[in-house]
Design a protein around this motif. Structure first.
Motif, mmCIF file in Angstrom:
data_model
loop_
_atom_site.group_PDB
_atom_site.id
_atom_site.type_symbol
_atom_site.label_atom_id
_atom_site.label_comp_id
_atom_site.label_asym_id
_atom_site.label_seq_id
_atom_site.Cartn_x
_atom_site.Cartn_y
_atom_site.Cartn_z
ATOM 1 N N ILE A 77 30.717 -60.470 95.446
ATOM 2 C CA ILE A 77 30.302 -61.062 94.186
ATOM 3 C C ILE A 77 30.881 -60.239 93.041
ATOM 4 N N ASP A 78 31.711 -60.888 92.242
ATOM 5 C CA ASP A 78 32.416 -60.229 91.144
ATOM 6 C C ASP A 78 32.407 -61.188 89.968
ATOM 7 N N TRP A 79 31.503 -60.959 89.033
ATOM 8 C CA TRP A 79 31.286 -61.927 87.957
ATOM 9 C C TRP A 79 32.506 -62.175 87.079
ATOM 10 N N ILE A 141 18.073 -62.845 93.591
ATOM 11 C CA ILE A 141 18.742 -61.626 94.050
ATOM 12 C C ILE A 141 19.938 -61.301 93.168
ATOM 13 N N CYS A 142 20.697 -62.319 92.783
ATOM 14 C CA CYS A 142 21.856 -62.099 91.905
ATOM 15 C C CYS A 142 21.425 -61.524 90.561
ATOM 16 N N ILE A 143 20.314 -62.015 90.033
ATOM 17 C CA ILE A 143 19.829 -61.508 88.736
ATOM 18 C C ILE A 143 19.454 -60.034 88.859
ATOM 19 N N PRO A 151 28.104 -55.268 96.116
ATOM 20 C CA PRO A 151 29.135 -56.311 96.257
ATOM 21 C C PRO A 151 28.755 -57.428 97.217
ATOM 22 N N PHE A 152 27.890 -57.136 98.199
ATOM 23 C CA PHE A 152 27.472 -58.141 99.167
ATOM 24 C C PHE A 152 25.951 -58.189 99.220
ATOM 25 N N LEU A 153 25.417 -59.424 99.264
ATOM 26 C CA LEU A 153 23.966 -59.609 99.154
ATOM 27 C C LEU A 153 23.384 -60.312 100.381
ATOM 28 N N THR A 154 24.105 -60.248 101.490
ATOM 29 C CA THR A 154 23.593 -60.860 102.721
ATOM 30 C C THR A 154 22.286 -60.216 103.155
ATOM 31 N N ILE A 155 22.234 -58.885 103.090
ATOM 32 C CA ILE A 155 21.058 -58.171 103.576
ATOM 33 C C ILE A 155 19.819 -58.464 102.729
ATOM 34 N N PRO A 156 19.883 -58.411 101.399
ATOM 35 C CA PRO A 156 18.691 -58.785 100.636
ATOM 36 C C PRO A 156 18.212 -60.202 100.923
ATOM 37 N N ILE A 207 14.634 -55.378 97.374
ATOM 38 C CA ILE A 207 15.090 -56.527 96.587
ATOM 39 C C ILE A 207 14.704 -57.822 97.289
ATOM 40 N N GLY A 208 14.988 -57.890 98.590
ATOM 41 C CA GLY A 208 14.634 -59.086 99.341
ATOM 42 C C GLY A 208 13.145 -59.321 99.394
ATOM 43 N N TYR A 209 12.384 -58.251 99.593
ATOM 44 C CA TYR A 209 10.926 -58.387 99.641
ATOM 45 C C TYR A 209 10.367 -58.883 98.313
ATOM 46 N N PHE A 210 10.874 -58.325 97.230
ATOM 47 C CA PHE A 210 10.364 -58.718 95.911
ATOM 48 C C PHE A 210 10.629 -60.198 95.646
#
Length: 264
Positions: A77-79, A141-143, A151-156, A207-210
């Motif tokens: 993810i690269d805005w 999660i992105c926010i 760079p990668f948000l699979t885990i969250p 992050i994922g839990y929240f």
């Protein structure tokens, strides 16, 4: 840390994409399956459609990366690249990359199939509604990631599904290697302890839990927002993703919860 390169740019990426990468858990039978599949094809096509698509993307992107056909830097993810160069695929691929082949990769897939499969079955065939939950979670999660810059948000996103699953099945008994049991309501916190004992960072967990907690609380528990239309997919998504017929929640149909027990 590993450097990702794209057009002369450097992006530092730590291969410990999240705490699950180093968790020494075993699994009994096919991941997430109450009954044993007779072969890989039966196991694969027995997955609910959204879980199956997520599972397929994770494996496919890893294979392409291992063959040097795709650079991980083009998946992150690269805005600036998303907004200025319209590389919109990054909004999807950053949630579908688990790093190199290896034991950590296998364990992440086991957790993905185990909990995503069961959670999707909880939606009783409403695939579009489950996908919409993942989309809402991904947005949240992105926010939050605007601060952490992962760079990668699979885990969250994976941890979000684990949190929501644990809230929906709070009394399931988790057996860890047959050594001891833990109630599923406490399982997410157990994962944090294990992660920290292994020297990992719990940021991906938290992050994922929240995000999962906010979703579940607003959709299921908080009266003013319970069953609010925002938690249900738009008509366009419902037409795009055909729902499946709801089936009985049996051990043979799959799912991590069977006879009140979940085995790791």
């Amino acid at each position: 840390p590993v450097e990702l390169r794209e057009s002369g740019r450097r992006v530092h990426w730590n291969h410990r994409l999240g705490p699950l990468l180093r968790m020494p858990f075993g699994a009994q039978g096919p991941p997430g399956g109450g009954g044993r599949a007779s072969g890989p094809a039966e196991f694969y096509w027995g997955l609910p459609k959204i879980t199956r698509a997520w599972f397929t993307l994770c494996i496919s992107l890893t294979i392409l990366s291992a063959l040097n056909l795709v650079s991980p830097a083009t998946l992150s993810i690269d805005w600036p690249y998303i907004l200025r160069r319209f590389q919109v695929w990054r909004l999807v691929t950053n949630f579908c990359f688990l790093g190199k082949f290896g034991w950590p990769f296998v364990m992440n897939l086991i957790f993905m199939v185990q909990y995503s499969k069961t959670l999707e079955k909880d939606f009783q065939g409403r695939a579009s509604e489950f996908l919409w939950m993942l989309i809402l979670g991904g947005v949240g999660i992105c926010i939050i990631n605007l601060h952490f810059q992962m760079p990668f948000l699979t885990i969250p996103l994976l941890f979000m599904t684990i949190w929501v699953w644990s809230r929906k099945h709070p009394n399931a008994q988790m057996s860890v290697f047959g050594l001891f049991n833990i109630m599923s309501a406490y399982f997410p916190w157990f994962l944090i302890v294990v992660t920290m004992l292994m020297g990992g960072s719990p940021i991906g967990n938290l992050i994922g839990y929240f995000v999962g907690h906010v979703y579940f609380f607003l959709k299921e528990n908080y009266p003013p927002t319970r069953d609010h239309p925002i938690f249900f997919p738009p008509v366009m998504l419902q037409k795009l993703v055909e729902d499946e017929g709801a089936g009985p929640q049996t051990a043979a149909a799959g799912g991590a919860v069977r006879a009140g027990a979940c085995v790791l």
